[in-house]
Design an enzyme around this catalytic site. Structure first.
Site, PDB file in Angstrom:
ATOM      1  N   ASN A 150      -2.347 -11.971   2.387  1.00 25.44           N
ATOM      2  CA  ASN A 150      -2.545 -10.893   1.416  1.00 25.44           C
ATOM      3  C   ASN A 150      -3.219 -11.367   0.131  1.00 25.44           C
ATOM      4  OD1 ASN A 150       0.203 -12.043   1.728  1.00 25.44           O
ATOM      5  ND2 ASN A 150       0.531 -11.158  -0.306  1.00 25.44           N
ATOM      6  N   GLN A 178      -1.866  -6.825   6.521  1.00 23.48           N
ATOM      7  CA  GLN A 178      -3.179  -6.813   5.861  1.00 23.48           C
ATOM      8  C   GLN A 178      -4.337  -6.750   6.851  1.00 23.48           C
ATOM      9  OE1 GLN A 178      -3.691  -6.391   2.738  1.00 23.48           O
ATOM     10  NE2 GLN A 178      -1.667  -6.824   1.882  1.00 23.48           N
ATOM     11  N   GLY A 199       1.870   1.520   6.517  1.00 27.35           N
ATOM     12  CA  GLY A 199       0.966   2.643   6.275  1.00 27.35           C
ATOM     13  C   GLY A 199       0.217   2.568   4.961  1.00 27.35           C
ATOM     14  N   HIS A 200       0.915   2.144   3.897  1.00 32.77           N
ATOM     15  CA  HIS A 200       0.275   2.264   2.577  1.00 32.77           C
ATOM     16  C   HIS A 200      -0.834   1.249   2.341  1.00 32.77           C
ATOM     17  CE1 HIS A 200       2.282  -0.956   0.016  1.00 32.77           C
ATOM     18  NE2 HIS A 200       3.133  -0.933   1.031  1.00 32.77           N
ATOM     19  N   THR A 236      16.615   9.744  11.283  1.00 26.49           N
ATOM     20  CA  THR A 236      15.684  10.861  11.484  1.00 26.49           C
ATOM     21  C   THR A 236      14.266  10.432  11.146  1.00 26.49           C
ATOM     22  OG1 THR A 236      17.437  12.402  10.972  1.00 26.49           O
ATOM     23  CG2 THR A 236      15.185  13.257  10.800  1.00 26.49           C
ATOM     24  N   CYS A 324       4.206  -8.477  -5.190  1.00 23.82           N
ATOM     25  CA  CYS A 324       5.639  -8.779  -5.254  1.00 23.82           C
ATOM     26  C   CYS A 324       5.932  -9.985  -6.115  1.00 23.82           C
ATOM     27  CB  CYS A 324       6.176  -9.024  -3.854  1.00 23.82           C
ATOM     28  SG  CYS A 324       5.742  -7.710  -2.752  1.00 23.82           S
TER      29      CYS A 324
HETATM   30  N1  PLP Z   1       3.408  -8.356   4.608  1.00 28.41           N
HETATM   31  C1  PLP Z   1       2.278  -8.491   3.910  1.00 28.41           C
HETATM   32  C2  PLP Z   1       1.262  -9.501   4.340  1.00 28.41           C
HETATM   33  C3  PLP Z   1       2.041  -7.688   2.783  1.00 28.41           C
HETATM   34  O1  PLP Z   1       0.922  -7.834   2.090  1.00 28.41           O
HETATM   35  C4  PLP Z   1       3.033  -6.740   2.418  1.00 28.41           C
HETATM   36  C5  PLP Z   1       2.850  -5.908   1.205  1.00 28.41           C
HETATM   37  O2  PLP Z   1       2.263  -6.338   0.227  1.00 28.41           O
HETATM   38  C6  PLP Z   1       4.189  -6.628   3.206  1.00 28.41           C
HETATM   39  C7  PLP Z   1       4.340  -7.452   4.300  1.00 28.41           C
HETATM   40  C8  PLP Z   1       5.257  -5.638   2.878  1.00 28.41           C
HETATM   41  O3  PLP Z   1       4.885  -4.353   3.289  1.00 28.41           O
HETATM   42  P1  PLP Z   1       5.666  -3.076   2.714  1.00 28.41           P
HETATM   43  O4  PLP Z   1       5.240  -2.928   1.286  1.00 28.41           O
HETATM   44  O5  PLP Z   1       5.232  -1.931   3.569  1.00 28.41           O
HETATM   45  O6  PLP Z   1       7.115  -3.353   2.848  1.00 28.41           O
END
Ligand code: PLP
Length: 391
Positions: A150, A178, A199-200, A236, A324
């Site tokens: 990422n 990613q 999804g996002h 659900t 994060c």
């Molecule tokens: N794995 C990777 C490589 C990511 O970049 C991310 C989000 O930044 C995640 C997992 C976590 O995904 P989510 O935000 O849908 O929990």
């Protein structure tokens, strides 16, 4: 101020066509897809259609798709399941550059007596395959390696790693959060047992993810309760978000070509022009195979956070690490694992583009970033000392 959004690896804009697809499923068609009546049935049919669309993007079968709440849940579910399936195996393999959704869980396992191996990467962020081959053994329950990073966009040789894991009897999971929608995947011809997506990251809303589970792979559910998702994920169904994800996957397949041409051309231009105009910089992972939309550039003698704030004042959104970890002032664990020198790691900026990124937006960044870096370097005694004589 209109934003210039170059932080698509953190999250993406919901495509308007995706939003329109999900809209009726809040106030009009709000039935529970598991209900017996016609009102739930019509939602169930759309959920089935969405499952089809997701499966099609992955080259998978519909029964291999489990809807979850996010990429993090999918990652957690995959690893936990493998450990329950193989209670006698006490070894887990991952890499040093995983997202915390995988890394934190694996590190916590050491407190439960598991042996956890974190495979290293080279200076370009490439997985150390020799170390991996020497580490996987018959005690390994699961190997979890990300498809694409990422922060840097560096792509791992996932199929090769999955084949090695399989030969030793370990399950293989990949965090492809990613990668999905940016590079083609074909699960029908793959060694991957489990794959996570979110999804996002592909123009669907937040709060929806998928765990791909290869048919026949033993599985123990993380969420138990009702019989949704063939008893593999109780709760659900988030029908509107599932329907949105289906549409987003259909669009991702249509735009895949564009992602690898138009988006990549913009990314390359941004990167090349910035490298030409700003001295003492390096592209993190620039020598490796990378996602077409991502570039991470390290600027010596400046703080990434300071760059981000000044860019933000101009409406430009980028990132200094993963969303994060960017709350912390520590250089990212990814750049540290790559051995990026401290003076560079601190000044790293990630730009991540999407199909909505325009030429004009890229021109603006190319124009605005060099004076920002020059100004910050002048403000820093360290920068002034090291860059004496340069413009
Ligand atoms: N794995 C990777 C490589 C990511 O970049 C991310 C989000 O930044 C995640 C997992 C976590 O995904 P989510 O935000 O849908 O929990």
């Amino acid at each position: 101020m209109k934003e210039i959004y170059l932080d698509n690896n953190a999250t993406t804009k919901v495509d308007e066509a995706v939003f329109e697809e999900m809209r009726p499923y809040f106030c009009e068609l709000y039935g529970n897809p598991s209900s017996m009546h016609f009102f739930g049935g019509q939602v169930q049919r759309k959920v089935d259609e969405a499952r089809n669309r997701v499966a099609s993007l992955l080259g998978a079968s519909t029964d291999e798709i489990i809807f979850t709440a996010c990429g993090t849940e999918s990652d957690n579910a995959a690893i936990r399941s493998a450990l329950e399936v193989f209670p006698e195996k006490r070894h887990v393999i991952t890499s040093r550059v995983e997202h915390p959704a995988v890394l934190t869980q694996c590190r916590n396992l050491t407190q439960k007596g598991y042996r956890v191996s974190e495979i290293g990467v080279d200076g370009e962020g490439r997985l150390d395959m020799e170390e991996f081959k020497a580490t996987v053994d018959t005690d390994t329950a699961i190997v979890s390696l990300m498809y694409a990073n990422n922060e840097t966009g560096v792509i791992f040789p996932i199929e090769e790693a999955a084949a090695i894991a399989k030969a030793k009897g370990a399950l293989f999971h990949t965090d492809a959060v990613q990668a999905v929608g940016k590079i083609p995947l074909d699960m029908a011809n793959s060694n991957i047992d489990m794959l996570s997506l979110s999804g996002h990251k592909l123009h669907a809303p937040k709060g929806i993810g998928v765990l791909y589970l290869r048919r026949g792979t033993p599985f123990r559910p993380f969420m138990v309760g009702g019989h949704q998702e063939k008893s593999r994920r109780a709760g659900t169904e988030n029908a509107a978000a599932i329907i949105a994800l289906g549409k987003a996957c259909e669009l991702a397949a249509q735009y895949m070509e564009q992602e690898n041409t138009q988006v990549k051309v913009l990314r390359d231009r941004l990167q090349d022009e910035l490298m030409a105009s700003i001295p003492n910089a390096r592209i993190n992972g620039g020598g490796a195979e990378r996602l077409p939309n991502t570039t991470s550039i390290a600027y010596e003698f400046v703080e990434g956070e300071a760059i981000l704030l000044l860019l933000s004042e101009l409406g430009i959104c980028a990132s200094s690490g993963s969303a994060c970890t960017s709350g912390s002032l520590e250089p990212s664990h990814v750049l540290r694992a790559m051995g990026v020198p401290f003076t560079c790691a601190h000044g790293s900026i990630r730009f991540s583009l999407s199909r909505f990124t325009t030429n004009d937006e890229i021109d603006t960044v190319i124009r605005e970033l060099p004076p920002i870096i020059a100004r910050l370097r002048l403000m820093s005694p360290f920068g002034r000392e090291h860059l004496k004589g340069q413009k």
